[in-house]
Design a protein around this motif. Structure first.
Motif, mmCIF file in Angstrom:
data_model
loop_
_atom_site.group_PDB
_atom_site.id
_atom_site.type_symbol
_atom_site.label_atom_id
_atom_site.label_comp_id
_atom_site.label_asym_id
_atom_site.label_seq_id
_atom_site.Cartn_x
_atom_site.Cartn_y
_atom_site.Cartn_z
ATOM 1 N N PHE A 156 0.846 -1.195 0.000
ATOM 2 C CA PHE A 156 0.000 0.000 0.000
ATOM 3 C C PHE A 156 0.881 1.243 0.000
ATOM 4 C CE2 PHE A 156 -2.144 3.431 2.308
ATOM 5 C CZ PHE A 156 -3.249 3.612 1.490
ATOM 6 N N VAL A 157 1.896 1.264 0.861
ATOM 7 C CA VAL A 157 2.810 2.414 0.922
ATOM 8 C C VAL A 157 3.543 2.571 -0.412
ATOM 9 C CG1 VAL A 157 4.864 3.361 2.054
ATOM 10 C CG2 VAL A 157 3.062 2.305 3.424
ATOM 11 N N ALA A 158 4.002 1.463 -0.994
ATOM 12 C CA ALA A 158 4.685 1.521 -2.286
ATOM 13 C C ALA A 158 3.741 2.050 -3.367
ATOM 14 C CB ALA A 158 5.216 0.141 -2.670
ATOM 15 N N THR A 159 2.498 1.640 -3.325
ATOM 16 C CA THR A 159 1.512 2.090 -4.307
ATOM 17 C C THR A 159 1.235 3.588 -4.171
ATOM 18 O OG1 THR A 159 0.465 -0.082 -4.339
ATOM 19 C CG2 THR A 159 -0.852 1.759 -5.154
ATOM 20 N N VAL A 160 1.097 4.050 -2.931
ATOM 21 C CA VAL A 160 0.793 5.466 -2.705
ATOM 22 C C VAL A 160 1.970 6.349 -3.124
ATOM 23 C CG1 VAL A 160 0.387 7.198 -0.894
ATOM 24 C CG2 VAL A 160 -0.915 5.068 -0.910
ATOM 25 N N THR A 161 3.185 5.961 -2.759
ATOM 26 C CA THR A 161 4.339 6.814 -3.043
ATOM 27 C C THR A 161 4.804 6.690 -4.488
ATOM 28 O OG1 THR A 161 5.854 5.135 -2.194
ATOM 29 C CG2 THR A 161 5.165 6.867 -0.670
ATOM 30 N N TYR A 162 5.039 5.468 -4.931
ATOM 31 C CA TYR A 162 5.568 5.251 -6.278
ATOM 32 C C TYR A 162 4.450 5.265 -7.314
ATOM 33 C CZ TYR A 162 8.128 3.068 -10.133
ATOM 34 O OH TYR A 162 8.707 2.805 -11.352
ATOM 35 N N GLY A 163 3.407 4.531 -7.045
ATOM 36 C CA GLY A 163 2.346 4.361 -8.026
ATOM 37 C C GLY A 163 1.480 5.585 -8.216
ATOM 38 N N VAL A 164 1.205 6.316 -7.145
ATOM 39 C CA VAL A 164 0.326 7.475 -7.257
ATOM 40 C C VAL A 164 1.132 8.777 -7.197
ATOM 41 C CG1 VAL A 164 -1.622 8.714 -6.238
ATOM 42 C CG2 VAL A 164 -1.634 6.214 -6.291
ATOM 43 N N GLY A 165 1.877 8.974 -6.117
ATOM 44 C CA GLY A 165 2.602 10.232 -5.932
ATOM 45 C C GLY A 165 3.544 10.564 -7.062
ATOM 46 N N ASP A 166 4.395 9.615 -7.411
ATOM 47 C CA ASP A 166 5.375 9.868 -8.471
ATOM 48 C C ASP A 166 4.696 10.060 -9.825
ATOM 49 O OD1 ASP A 166 7.815 10.148 -9.814
ATOM 50 O OD2 ASP A 166 8.028 7.991 -10.097
ATOM 51 N N GLY A 202 2.754 6.033 -21.932
ATOM 52 C CA GLY A 202 4.097 5.456 -21.865
ATOM 53 C C GLY A 202 4.670 5.520 -20.468
ATOM 54 N N LEU A 203 4.482 6.659 -19.803
ATOM 55 C CA LEU A 203 4.930 6.806 -18.419
ATOM 56 C C LEU A 203 4.247 5.788 -17.523
ATOM 57 C CD1 LEU A 203 6.230 8.458 -15.992
ATOM 58 C CD2 LEU A 203 4.051 9.670 -15.951
ATOM 59 N N ILE A 204 2.938 5.708 -17.634
ATOM 60 C CA ILE A 204 2.176 4.788 -16.791
ATOM 61 C C ILE A 204 2.561 3.346 -17.083
ATOM 62 C CG2 ILE A 204 -0.159 3.965 -16.272
ATOM 63 C CD1 ILE A 204 -1.054 6.925 -16.758
ATOM 64 N N ALA A 205 2.777 2.997 -18.338
ATOM 65 C CA ALA A 205 3.162 1.631 -18.700
ATOM 66 C C ALA A 205 4.509 1.247 -18.081
ATOM 67 C CB ALA A 205 3.216 1.477 -20.213
ATOM 68 N N VAL A 206 5.494 2.139 -18.164
ATOM 69 C CA VAL A 206 6.805 1.842 -17.577
ATOM 70 C C VAL A 206 6.675 1.662 -16.069
ATOM 71 C CG1 VAL A 206 9.106 2.784 -17.098
ATOM 72 C CG2 VAL A 206 8.148 2.943 -19.393
ATOM 73 N N VAL A 212 7.556 -1.819 -13.927
ATOM 74 C CA VAL A 212 8.490 -1.829 -12.792
ATOM 75 C C VAL A 212 7.780 -2.327 -11.541
ATOM 76 C CG1 VAL A 212 9.848 -0.348 -11.245
ATOM 77 C CG2 VAL A 212 10.005 -0.054 -13.722
ATOM 78 N N PHE A 213 6.590 -1.824 -11.299
ATOM 79 C CA PHE A 213 5.812 -2.239 -10.132
ATOM 80 C C PHE A 213 5.515 -3.744 -10.188
ATOM 81 C CE2 PHE A 213 2.154 -2.524 -7.341
ATOM 82 C CZ PHE A 213 2.487 -1.643 -6.323
ATOM 83 N N GLY A 214 5.104 -4.234 -11.343
ATOM 84 C CA GLY A 214 4.799 -5.656 -11.493
ATOM 85 C C GLY A 214 6.005 -6.554 -11.296
ATOM 86 N N VAL A 215 7.147 -6.150 -11.834
ATOM 87 C CA VAL A 215 8.379 -6.933 -11.650
ATOM 88 C C VAL A 215 8.753 -6.977 -10.175
ATOM 89 C CG1 VAL A 215 10.874 -6.937 -12.103
ATOM 90 C CG2 VAL A 215 9.262 -6.610 -13.985
ATOM 91 N N CYS A 216 8.671 -5.842 -9.498
ATOM 92 C CA CYS A 216 8.999 -5.802 -8.073
ATOM 93 C C CYS A 216 8.026 -6.653 -7.255
ATOM 94 C CB CYS A 216 8.998 -4.365 -7.567
ATOM 95 S SG CYS A 216 10.414 -3.413 -8.146
#
Length: 128
Positions: free
Chosen positions: A34-44, A76-80, A84-88
């Motif tokens: 959840f924290v990774a999603t909020v910071t990397y997935g949404v915030g960034d 393209g940004l969202i896909a990359v 990355v998120f899926g691999v992690c």
């Protein structure tokens, strides 16, 4: 392929995506991601899109992201980011199945720190 073979494949997929039979807690896993999603997935993503859309003076510093945005726009940004998120996530789940604490914790923690840093940096750039 028989119906039983299909059920076995579905059961194996569900088992691989589950933390059952691992030493890790599902609630902890959910909180980490959840924290990774909020910071990397949404915030960034949101702050990067804001910079791309509203700033004429700031360019994307990451060459991969710049190429993806140049070729495919915001998608393209969202896909990359999703790749990355899926691999992690796959690394974390695979490590959980193997009982590897470092591989389990490292991906969401790194994404959280990267996401928090880039979100803060992007906000700073947006403010000026």
């Amino acid at each position: 392929m028989t119906a039983d073979a299909g059920d076995d494949t579905t059961a194996e997929s569900a088992r691989w995506l589950s933390l059952s039979d691992t030493p890790f807690d599902a609630v902890e896993f959910s909180r980490l991601w959840f924290v990774a999603t909020v910071t990397y997935g949404v915030g960034d993503i949101v702050t990067t899109l804001a910079l791309i859309g509203y700033s004429d003076t700031v360019n994307e510093a990451n060459a991969l992201i710049a190429a993806a945005v140049g070729g495919f726009g915001e998608a393209g940004l969202i896909a990359v980011k999703l790749v990355v998120f899926g691999v992690c996530l796959a690394i974390s789940l695979s490590s959980a199945r193997a009982g590897d604490r470092v591989g389990y914790y490292l991906p969401p923690v790194v994404l959280s720190f990267v996401g928090a840093f880039t979100t803060a940096l992007n906000l700073r750039l947006l403010i000026g």
